[in-house]
Structures are given as C-alpha cells and as structure tokens.
Scaffold this active site. Structure first.
Site, short mmCIF file in Angstrom:
data_model
loop_
_atom_site.label_atom_id
_atom_site.label_comp_id
_atom_site.label_asym_id
_atom_site.label_seq_id
_atom_site.Cartn_x
_atom_site.Cartn_y
_atom_site.Cartn_z
N HIS A 106 9.65 6.23 -2.68
CA HIS A 106 8.20 6.24 -2.56
C HIS A 106 7.82 5.29 -1.42
O HIS A 106 7.89 4.07 -1.57
CB HIS A 106 7.54 5.79 -3.88
CG HIS A 106 6.10 6.20 -3.98
ND1 HIS A 106 5.60 6.81 -5.11
CD2 HIS A 106 5.06 6.08 -3.14
CE1 HIS A 106 4.32 7.04 -4.95
NE2 HIS A 106 3.97 6.60 -3.74
N ILE A 107 7.43 5.86 -0.30
CA ILE A 107 7.11 5.08 0.90
C ILE A 107 5.99 4.09 0.60
O ILE A 107 5.09 4.40 -0.18
CB ILE A 107 6.75 6.02 2.09
CG1 ILE A 107 6.79 5.29 3.41
CG2 ILE A 107 5.42 6.70 1.89
CD1 ILE A 107 8.17 5.14 3.95
N HIS A 108 6.06 2.92 1.19
CA HIS A 108 5.01 1.92 0.99
C HIS A 108 5.01 0.94 2.16
O HIS A 108 6.02 0.74 2.82
CB HIS A 108 5.16 1.18 -0.34
CG HIS A 108 6.52 0.59 -0.56
ND1 HIS A 108 7.62 1.35 -0.90
CD2 HIS A 108 6.96 -0.68 -0.47
CE1 HIS A 108 8.68 0.57 -1.03
NE2 HIS A 108 8.31 -0.67 -0.76
N VAL A 109 3.85 0.34 2.39
CA VAL A 109 3.65 -0.64 3.46
C VAL A 109 3.57 -2.02 2.82
O VAL A 109 2.78 -2.23 1.90
CB VAL A 109 2.34 -0.37 4.24
CG1 VAL A 109 2.13 -1.40 5.33
CG2 VAL A 109 2.31 1.04 4.80
N VAL B 30 0.87 -1.18 0.00
CA VAL B 30 0.00 0.00 0.00
C VAL B 30 0.90 1.22 0.00
O VAL B 30 1.85 1.30 0.78
CB VAL B 30 -0.92 0.01 1.24
CG1 VAL B 30 -1.73 1.31 1.30
CG2 VAL B 30 -1.84 -1.20 1.24
#
Length: 155
Positions: free
Chosen positions: A114-117, A57
């Site tokens: 790009h940060i993501h989980v 996400v």
C-alpha cells in the site's frame, strides 16, 4: 548494558494483531491516529516515528505502485501532503522536512503493498548518537499530543 524504559511499547506488544493491510484497516476502522480523510486519500500518524510529527499519507484505494494511481488520487494525496506540512509548520515549527515514498520492499518500504508518503519534520541537531550506537530513536513528544497539535493546526 544500558536499558531504555519505554512503557508505551507494551501497548503495541499486547494489542491484538490485525489481518490484512494496515492502511486499509485503519481507514475502515476509523483508527485513533487518523489525522484527516479526503475524497480518495487519508493521513495517519506513524506509530513508530523517526521524529515527533512523523505521519503518512496514503490513497484510500489499496495499491502498492504509484503508477496505479489515477490523476485525481495522486493530486488528492499531494494536496493532503501540502496541507499537513503547513499544519506541522504552524504547530511544531520544524526547520525542515523529509518527505518521501519507498516503493517496494527493496526500496525500504515496510508496508510494500500500500503506497504511502512519509512526512518527517526535522530540526537542526535532532539527530544524536542514539541511532548510531544503539539503534534507538528518541521521540520527544507523545504521539497523541502531536496528533492533537497537527489536527488543531489544520484549517
């Protein structure tokens, strides 16, 4: 030496390489592994999963730092994380999850800008000798079948 037959890797090797951010491009292009979009975030399957059902996400806005997210973006992302874990529980019945963020290359982020989980479903006994001895992950289900299951379980 043993060989492991992985014909699906050919698709990746021969595919045209994209310029720019993987996440931004996937959102713009309506990528075929896109699971769901919300107002300020989206979910996508991980093309190189640790386990079947491994998805990510990310915020729609390009940023590599979780501290750059406003409250709405952060809340929207974690609503989607909760929604996906519920859908994966319903459709795949994992016994647990690894959910986490690697922020920055030093922390292990493969895509640091790009940060993501990561959401990784886990089952008791899902690890074996392959990653230890030969740096190989065994994924038991084709990614498109897993994508269809998760999308089908979203309400």
């Amino acid at each position: 030496m043993n060989n492991i037959w992985a014909p699906c890797r050919g698709e990746y090797i021969l595919a045209p390489k994209h310029e720019g951010c993987l996440f931004c491009n996937a959102l713009k292009e309506g990528h075929n592994l896109l699971i769901k979009k919300n107002s300020s975030s989206f979910a996508i399957m991980n093309r190189f999963p640790y386990n079947a059902g491994h998805c990510m996400v990310a915020p729609a806005r390009h940023t590599g730092d979780i501290n750059d997210l406003d409250d709405k973006e952060g809340a929207d992302m974690f609503r989607l994380v909760k929604e996906l874990t519920a859908a994966i529980k319903k459709s795949m019945r994992p016994e647990g999850f690894n959910i986490g963020i690697n922020m920055g290359a030093a922390a292990g982020a493969g895509i640091a800008d790009h940060i993501h989980v990561h959401i990784v479903p886990r089952w008791n006994g899902d690890t074996n000798f392959m990653p230890v001895l030969s740096e190989v992950h065994i994924v038991s289900e084709h990614i498109e079948k897993t994508l269809a299951k998760i999308k089908g379980a979203l309400s």
